[in-house]
Design a protein around this motif. Structure first.
Motif, short mmCIF file in Angstrom:
data_model
loop_
_atom_site.label_atom_id
_atom_site.label_comp_id
_atom_site.label_asym_id
_atom_site.label_seq_id
_atom_site.Cartn_x
_atom_site.Cartn_y
_atom_site.Cartn_z
N UNK A 151 6.43 -1.79 -6.50
CA UNK A 151 6.15 -1.06 -7.68
C UNK A 151 7.50 -0.07 -8.25
N UNK A 152 8.34 0.25 -7.38
CA UNK A 152 9.46 1.10 -7.82
C UNK A 152 10.69 0.23 -7.67
N UNK A 153 10.83 -0.89 -7.15
CA UNK A 153 11.91 -1.74 -6.80
C UNK A 153 12.86 -0.98 -6.13
N UNK A 154 12.67 -0.01 -5.12
CA UNK A 154 13.52 0.60 -4.25
C UNK A 154 13.46 -0.16 -2.85
N UNK A 155 14.33 -0.49 -2.26
CA UNK A 155 14.31 -1.12 -0.95
C UNK A 155 15.45 -0.29 0.14
N UNK A 156 15.49 1.12 -0.18
CA UNK A 156 16.34 1.60 0.84
C UNK A 156 15.28 2.85 1.15
N UNK A 163 2.71 -0.07 4.78
CA UNK A 163 2.03 0.11 3.39
C UNK A 163 2.74 0.74 2.34
N UNK A 164 3.05 1.89 2.50
CA UNK A 164 3.81 2.71 1.79
C UNK A 164 5.17 2.23 1.32
N UNK A 165 6.02 1.72 2.33
CA UNK A 165 7.21 0.97 2.06
C UNK A 165 7.03 -0.18 1.17
N UNK A 212 10.56 -6.22 7.92
CA UNK A 212 10.76 -5.29 6.66
C UNK A 212 12.01 -4.72 6.73
N UNK A 213 12.62 -4.16 7.95
CA UNK A 213 13.80 -3.17 7.93
C UNK A 213 14.96 -3.86 8.35
N UNK A 232 28.35 9.15 5.77
CA UNK A 232 27.74 8.19 6.38
C UNK A 232 27.00 7.14 5.49
N UNK A 233 26.57 7.85 4.43
CA UNK A 233 25.75 7.14 3.13
C UNK A 233 26.48 6.58 2.26
N UNK A 234 27.98 6.55 2.51
CA UNK A 234 28.78 5.97 1.33
C UNK A 234 28.97 4.38 2.02
#
Length: 141
Positions: free
Chosen positions: A31-36, A23-25, A61-62, A139-141
């Protein structure tokens, strides 16, 4: 209800955790257009992993990029927990060793599963904070 389980020292049922997480994701994506997302400490055991799969996180979802594992010795964990300024009330040798045993019994099989899938990224957390941070950034690059 989550607080009730926590106060009693019990784990929140996996279906609750998965439904809250889903639900939070969904809310954040809409609402925030964030998908990571970076999810800390879940799945923590095989029951959590089963819930993660059952509730569609692996397909619907993921798109799981990797599982980040900070590999640290018991001795280093003890030293850091006992020396940190904002120590938890349960930061003592007995509880730290109990947490480590729980990790070996509950969490290690999850890590082994992700290692077999090729998704596990292991960081040697016995290194200095700066060295660990640099490895994580890569790793996050």
């Amino acid at each position: 209800m989550v607080r009730h389980f926590s106060i009693k020292g019990k784990l929140v049922p996996v279906d609750w955790v998965c439904n809250l997480l889903k639900a939070k994701m969904n809310d954040v994506v809409q609402n925030e257009q964030i998908n990571r997302f970076l999810i800390d400490g879940f799945p923590r055991n095989m029951s959590n992993l089963e819930g993660w799969t059952t509730y569609g996180f692996t397909n619907d979802i993921v798109t799981l990029k990797f599982v980040l594992f900070f590999d640290c010795s018991l001795e280093e964990c003890e030293r850091r927990c006992l020396q940190r300024e904002d120590r938890r009330t349960d930061d003592n040798i007995d509880i730290i060793q109990k947490r480590f045993r729980t990790y070996l019994n509950e969490t290690l099989p999850v890590l082994q599963y992700y290692e077999q899938t090729g998704l596990l990224r292991r960081i040697d957390a016995n290194k200095s904070q700066d060295e660990v941070f640099e490895e994580v950034k890569e790793l996050f690059r």
